[in-house]
Design a protein around this motif. Structure first.
Motif, mmCIF file in Angstrom:
data_model
loop_
_atom_site.group_PDB
_atom_site.id
_atom_site.type_symbol
_atom_site.label_atom_id
_atom_site.label_comp_id
_atom_site.label_asym_id
_atom_site.label_seq_id
_atom_site.Cartn_x
_atom_site.Cartn_y
_atom_site.Cartn_z
ATOM 1 N N VAL A 1 -54.305 18.905 6.575
ATOM 2 C CA VAL A 1 -53.451 17.831 6.343
ATOM 3 C C VAL A 1 -52.094 18.507 5.740
ATOM 4 O O VAL A 1 -52.221 19.280 4.824
ATOM 5 C CB VAL A 1 -53.782 16.720 5.404
ATOM 6 N N ASN A 2 -50.886 18.102 6.393
ATOM 7 C CA ASN A 2 -49.642 18.513 5.865
ATOM 8 C C ASN A 2 -49.684 18.383 4.295
ATOM 9 O O ASN A 2 -50.015 17.192 3.887
ATOM 10 C CB ASN A 2 -48.538 17.693 6.296
ATOM 11 N N TRP B 1 -57.291 19.561 -1.499
ATOM 12 C CA TRP B 1 -58.442 19.295 -0.770
ATOM 13 C C TRP B 1 -57.974 18.771 0.819
ATOM 14 O O TRP B 1 -58.370 19.452 1.773
ATOM 15 C CB TRP B 1 -59.338 18.320 -1.241
ATOM 16 N N PHE B 2 -57.219 17.837 0.763
ATOM 17 C CA PHE B 2 -56.533 17.287 2.130
ATOM 18 C C PHE B 2 -55.624 18.534 2.533
ATOM 19 O O PHE B 2 -55.935 18.553 3.922
ATOM 20 C CB PHE B 2 -55.507 16.263 1.527
ATOM 21 N N GLY C 1 -50.465 15.070 2.142
ATOM 22 C CA GLY C 1 -51.840 15.233 1.123
ATOM 23 C C GLY C 1 -51.514 14.705 -0.139
ATOM 24 O O GLY C 1 -52.472 13.965 -0.747
ATOM 25 N N MET C 2 -50.172 14.785 -0.645
ATOM 26 C CA MET C 2 -50.133 14.238 -2.010
ATOM 27 C C MET C 2 -49.945 12.771 -2.009
ATOM 28 O O MET C 2 -50.378 11.982 -2.769
ATOM 29 C CB MET C 2 -48.715 14.589 -2.328
ATOM 30 N N VAL C 3 -49.519 12.114 -0.948
ATOM 31 C CA VAL C 3 -49.454 10.563 -0.758
ATOM 32 C C VAL C 3 -50.835 10.065 -0.647
ATOM 33 O O VAL C 3 -51.461 9.352 -1.159
ATOM 34 C CB VAL C 3 -48.594 10.066 0.553
ATOM 35 N N LEU C 4 -51.697 10.758 0.336
ATOM 36 C CA LEU C 4 -53.092 10.423 0.293
ATOM 37 C C LEU C 4 -53.770 10.736 -0.899
ATOM 38 O O LEU C 4 -54.731 9.988 -1.220
ATOM 39 C CB LEU C 4 -53.798 11.198 1.446
ATOM 40 N N ALA C 5 -53.712 11.760 -1.814
ATOM 41 C CA ALA C 5 -54.163 11.933 -2.947
ATOM 42 C C ALA C 5 -54.036 10.905 -3.823
ATOM 43 O O ALA C 5 -54.787 10.467 -4.749
ATOM 44 C CB ALA C 5 -53.817 13.358 -3.705
#
Ligand SMILES: Nc1ncnc2c1ncn2[C@@H]1O[C@H](COP(=O)(O)OP(=O)(O)O)[C@@H](O)[C@H]1O
Ligand SMILES: [Mg+2]
Lengths: 239, 338
Positions: free
Chosen positions: B90-91, B84-85, B95-99
């Motif tokens: 989003v890069n 989704w990110f 995105g993985m960190v945000l997830a």
């Protein structure tokens, strides 16, 4: 200071506590006796917050704590030793006490360590400090139960048959220890015990319970002479 | 009165060398892509994800007594949140960190629902939550609905670069969460968490806020499993709801932790290595394979309640990671000196 007022506890149809009043003042030493099933442990559970009463209130230092959790009461200064010891089995004896000193006593690092060493020394466990708690025998577990409660730096100490199964020498040690604690720290003690002659060496007041009620409360010698107490112990033969 | 010679020791020679070895291992692992081939890098990525999952499940069950069969909720959410990110521009690696952060945030309100339950009810409750989230995602057309979606934004990287970044990020995430658990267990809270593990009611009776401790573990495990999900989508590139929200993930976690050692720090890592080799040998699917895993986990739990590592610790008395305390007393008061 720690007071139960009209405390009732119902287990289904059974009234384990049928309206109990008990007032523990600062520095008091109160013994609780009574036949098996009288409701002694249940009363301790309600005072410590392990069980919510079906009715009545518990207050501590003037504040109503009936709805406070056991953890909160432990932090306020109500400590308790279980009748059947409940050590943190996979932790060492020292670590068991450390939980009490940090969580219950609110102490940190050095202060907490010092407190633990002090209570372990007092309870004769210092040699066993690094042993896993589940490797202790019954006597060791009972001592740990007491040490862990003391580590929380309590104002009131609730003891449930910690003397049961001790030899005379061990009981004498326990008595000396409790006397020292009361002298040094002005600790109030509520002690359930069947062995009355051991109990009276520490307590200044005796409460006798039967069938969920307090049937006698007062100076130990007077309580032991009370006809209702004699009846409770000997059955109703004398009635 | 305690003797002046008494000291509280947290590091023993064994544990300091073991911990430095552990640190060195992490550093060494960081150099793997430089010296090793692509297949090893991918294998290690898979293994590191397993380690992360096992350590998180152990934090929940081993310390909080929270036996979850719904950790796939966060694996799926972590994976889908990454997609989704990426769709929002989003890069994908950010995105993985945000997830991961997203999974931690989602778990806060969820904790108020599921932590009301205990034992089997909690297990079923977490499973229901996971199924519900999976179903919800499978109706989202933007995320590919039931047929799934791929993290196509990673196509802009050369495949070797992509694999290397994925590996490093996985190593970083796994190391971060393992060290976080380590720091947590060593902290003042650590003794309380271990007490909750051993006897909840007794812990409460000495002042431990049991629910608070459990909530911290629940949020931690949600974030960690979210990271594992994000790493999974980076590793396999394509996801679909039934497999990424599959209860098999919880079965794997249970296996790794029971075999390695429930409630021990090192055990889950051993369990992950064992599962990794089993998966390599027997593949990763099929009814008999799952039955085999399940029954061996049960046999293990019955024969060695504290797993391989717990057994080793009991036999040898050694502790490798210094999360405990040792009381160091001078042998006799007459012996002076430090
Ligand atoms: N958790 C419980 N559930 C049902 N009954 C209980 C429970 N705890 C105690 N009882 C009952 O309450 C009565 C009082 O028990 P207890 O307080 O343990 O007595 P004592 O400590 O004086 O021997 C007993 O009849 C006991 O069987
Ligand atoms: Mg009793």
């Amino acid at each position: 200071m720690l007071a139960a007022a009209g405390v009732r506890k119902q287990f289904g149809a059974l009234a384990a506590l049928g309206g109990v009043d008990l007032d523990v003042g600062p520095g008091d030493a109160i013994g609780i006796v009574g036949p098996n099933g009288a409701g002694k442990t249940t009363l301790l559970n309600v005072l410590a917050g392990t069980m919510a009463p079906s009715g009545g209130t518990v207050s501590f230092r003037g504040a109503d704590v009936t709805r406070s959790s056991a953890a909160r009461r432990a932090r306020l200064g109500i400590a308790r030793a279980h009748q059947v010891p409940r050590p943190f089995g996979a932790m060492t004896v020292f670590e068991n006490c450390l939980v009490g000193a940090t969580a219950g006593g609110g102490l940190r690092r050095r202060a907490a360590y010092a407190r633990c060493l002090e209570v372990l020394e007092l309870c004769g466990l210092i040699e066993l400090a690094d042993r896993r708690a589940d490797s202790l025998g019954l006597l060791g577990r009972k001592r740990l139960e007491l040490a862990r409660a003391l580590a929380t730096d309590p104002v009131v100490l609730l003891l449930d048959e910690i003397g049961a199964g001790l030899t005379d020498a061990e009981a004498a040690e326990l008595v000396a220890m409790l006397k020292a604690l009361r002298g040094e720290q002005g600790l109030a003690v509520v002690w359930i015990e069947h062995i009355v002659h051991v109990l009276v060496q520490v307590v200044t007041r005796l409460v006798c319970m039967d069938a969920g009620r307090v049937i006698s409360d007062g100076e130990p010698a007077a309580v032991m002479r009370d006809a209702r107490v004699v009846d409770a112990y000997l059955g109703t033969a004398a009635a | 009165m305690n003797e002046p010679g008494t000291k509280i020791q947290r590091w023993t020679p064994v544990s300091s060398s073991f911990t430095s070895g552990f640190g060195l291992l992490i550093v060494a692992l960081a150099f793997v892509p430089v010296v090793m081939g692509a297949s090893i890098v991918q294998d290690l990525t898979t293994l590191l994800i397993l380690v992360l999952m096992a350590v998180m499940w152990n934090a929940l069950a081993g310390y909080g007594g929270l036996v979850s069969v719904g950790q796939q909720a966060y694996i799926g959410l972590g994976a889908y949140a990454t997609v989704w990110f990426a769709l929002q521009g989003v890069n994908p690696y950010w995105g993985m960190v945000l997830a991961t952060v997203f999974c931690a945030l989602v778990s806060v309100p969820l904790s108020f629902i599921v932590l009301r339950f205990r034992g089997a009810q909690f297990a079923i409750g977490t499973w229901v939550v996971a199924e519900a989230i999976g179903i919800y995602v499978s109706f989202d057309n933007q995320l590919g609905a039931g047929t799934g979606t791929s993290l196509s934004q990673l196509d802009s990287y050369a495949s070797t670069t992509r694999e290397h970044i994925t590996y490093w990020l996985t190593l970083g995430m796994t190391a971060f969460f393992v060290l976080l658990v380590f720091a947590l267990l060593r902290s003042r809270l650590g003794a309380s968490l271990q007490a909750i593990r051993d006897d909840e009611e007794a812990a409460a009776s000495v002042g431990v806020s049991v629910l608070g401790g459990k909530r911290i573990l629940f949020i931690l495990a949600s974030a960690g499993c979210g990271a594992a999900g994000a790493m999974t989508v980076a590793n396999i590139l394509f996801i679909e709801p039934t497999s990424i929200f599959s209860v098999n993930y919880s079965a794997f976690m249970i296996f790794m932790v029971l075999v390695g050692g429930l409630g021990t720090f090192e055990g889950p890592i051993i369990g992950a290595i064992i599962l990794y080799f089993i998966q390599k040998q027997f593949g990763n699917d099929g009814t008999w394979y799952l039955i085999g895993l399940g029954s061996s986990a049960i046999v293990f739990a019955l024969l060695f309640p504290r797993g391989l590592w717990g057994m080793l610790e009991e036999r040898t008395g050694l502790r490798f990671m210094p999360v405990g305390y040792r009381v160091k007393r001078s042998a006799s008061p007459h012996e002076a000196g430090p």
